[in-house]
Design an enzyme around this catalytic site. Sequence first.
Site, PDB file in Angstrom:
ATOM      1  N   ASN A 180     -12.925  -0.642  -5.276  1.00 52.84           N
ATOM      2  CA  ASN A 180     -12.770  -1.171  -6.635  1.00 52.84           C
ATOM      3  C   ASN A 180     -13.861  -2.209  -6.928  1.00 52.84           C
ATOM      4  O   ASN A 180     -13.867  -3.280  -6.334  1.00 52.84           O
ATOM      5  CB  ASN A 180     -11.381  -1.799  -6.778  1.00 52.84           C
ATOM      6  N   TYR A 211       0.839  -1.201   0.000  1.00 49.71           N
ATOM      7  CA  TYR A 211       0.000   0.000   0.000  1.00 49.71           C
ATOM      8  C   TYR A 211       0.875   1.252   0.000  1.00 49.71           C
ATOM      9  O   TYR A 211       0.543   2.254  -0.631  1.00 49.71           O
ATOM     10  CB  TYR A 211      -0.948   0.014   1.203  1.00 49.71           C
ATOM     11  N   HIS A 234      -6.127  -7.043  -5.946  1.00 46.44           N
ATOM     12  CA  HIS A 234      -5.534  -8.135  -5.168  1.00 46.44           C
ATOM     13  C   HIS A 234      -4.005  -8.081  -5.197  1.00 46.44           C
ATOM     14  O   HIS A 234      -3.357  -8.742  -4.404  1.00 46.44           O
ATOM     15  CB  HIS A 234      -6.030  -9.500  -5.680  1.00 46.44           C
ATOM     16  N   GLU A 253      -0.520 -16.097 -10.245  1.00 46.45           N
ATOM     17  CA  GLU A 253       0.251 -15.134 -11.030  1.00 46.45           C
ATOM     18  C   GLU A 253       1.747 -15.360 -10.910  1.00 46.45           C
ATOM     19  O   GLU A 253       2.479 -15.182 -11.887  1.00 46.45           O
ATOM     20  CB  GLU A 253      -0.145 -13.715 -10.623  1.00 46.45           C
TER      21      GLU A 253
END
Length: 165
Positions: free
Chosen positions: A126, A103, A135, A161
């Site tokens: 979002n 963040y 995410h 990912e």
Amino acid sequence: MTAIIQTIDTADGAFTILADERQRVLASGWTADPQAIIARLDPSQRPQTVSDGETDAAAAALAYYAGDLAALDAVAVKQNGTALQQAGWQMLRRIEPGTPLTYTTFAERLGNPRAVRAAASICARNAPALFVPCHRVLRTDGTLGGFAWGLGVKESLLAREVLAR
């Protein structure tokens, strides 16, 4: 406004997509409950009518789950918000899969390193989850933080990912 809603099966469970008449994703998430998806929108932005149908975004989501992480990049989304929120949502779409940000780093990229709470709020507000990959933002200590659709889904997406990179 008229919208189309479609639910598909994914490795993380049912995934529902709400798209406008131009096939822009308005909201999406890991649920089979259409009302939970519509509730992600500000009441002033909710469609007047919603009908079941085929969304272009469904094919991209299925391609993502099949390993084509870039398939999400071509999906158009529509979100209404402040200038900072718009900038944040655009920034989220530029985070490379498999390389999450904190963040703090997200706030720095938005031009205000002290705006960590604002950065977290941008993620929380979002609506088109997955297509605007909130995410991919973690707490400063590297832990998952929050996710509207559950930490199990967030963890699964991040692991997918990393493996597909």
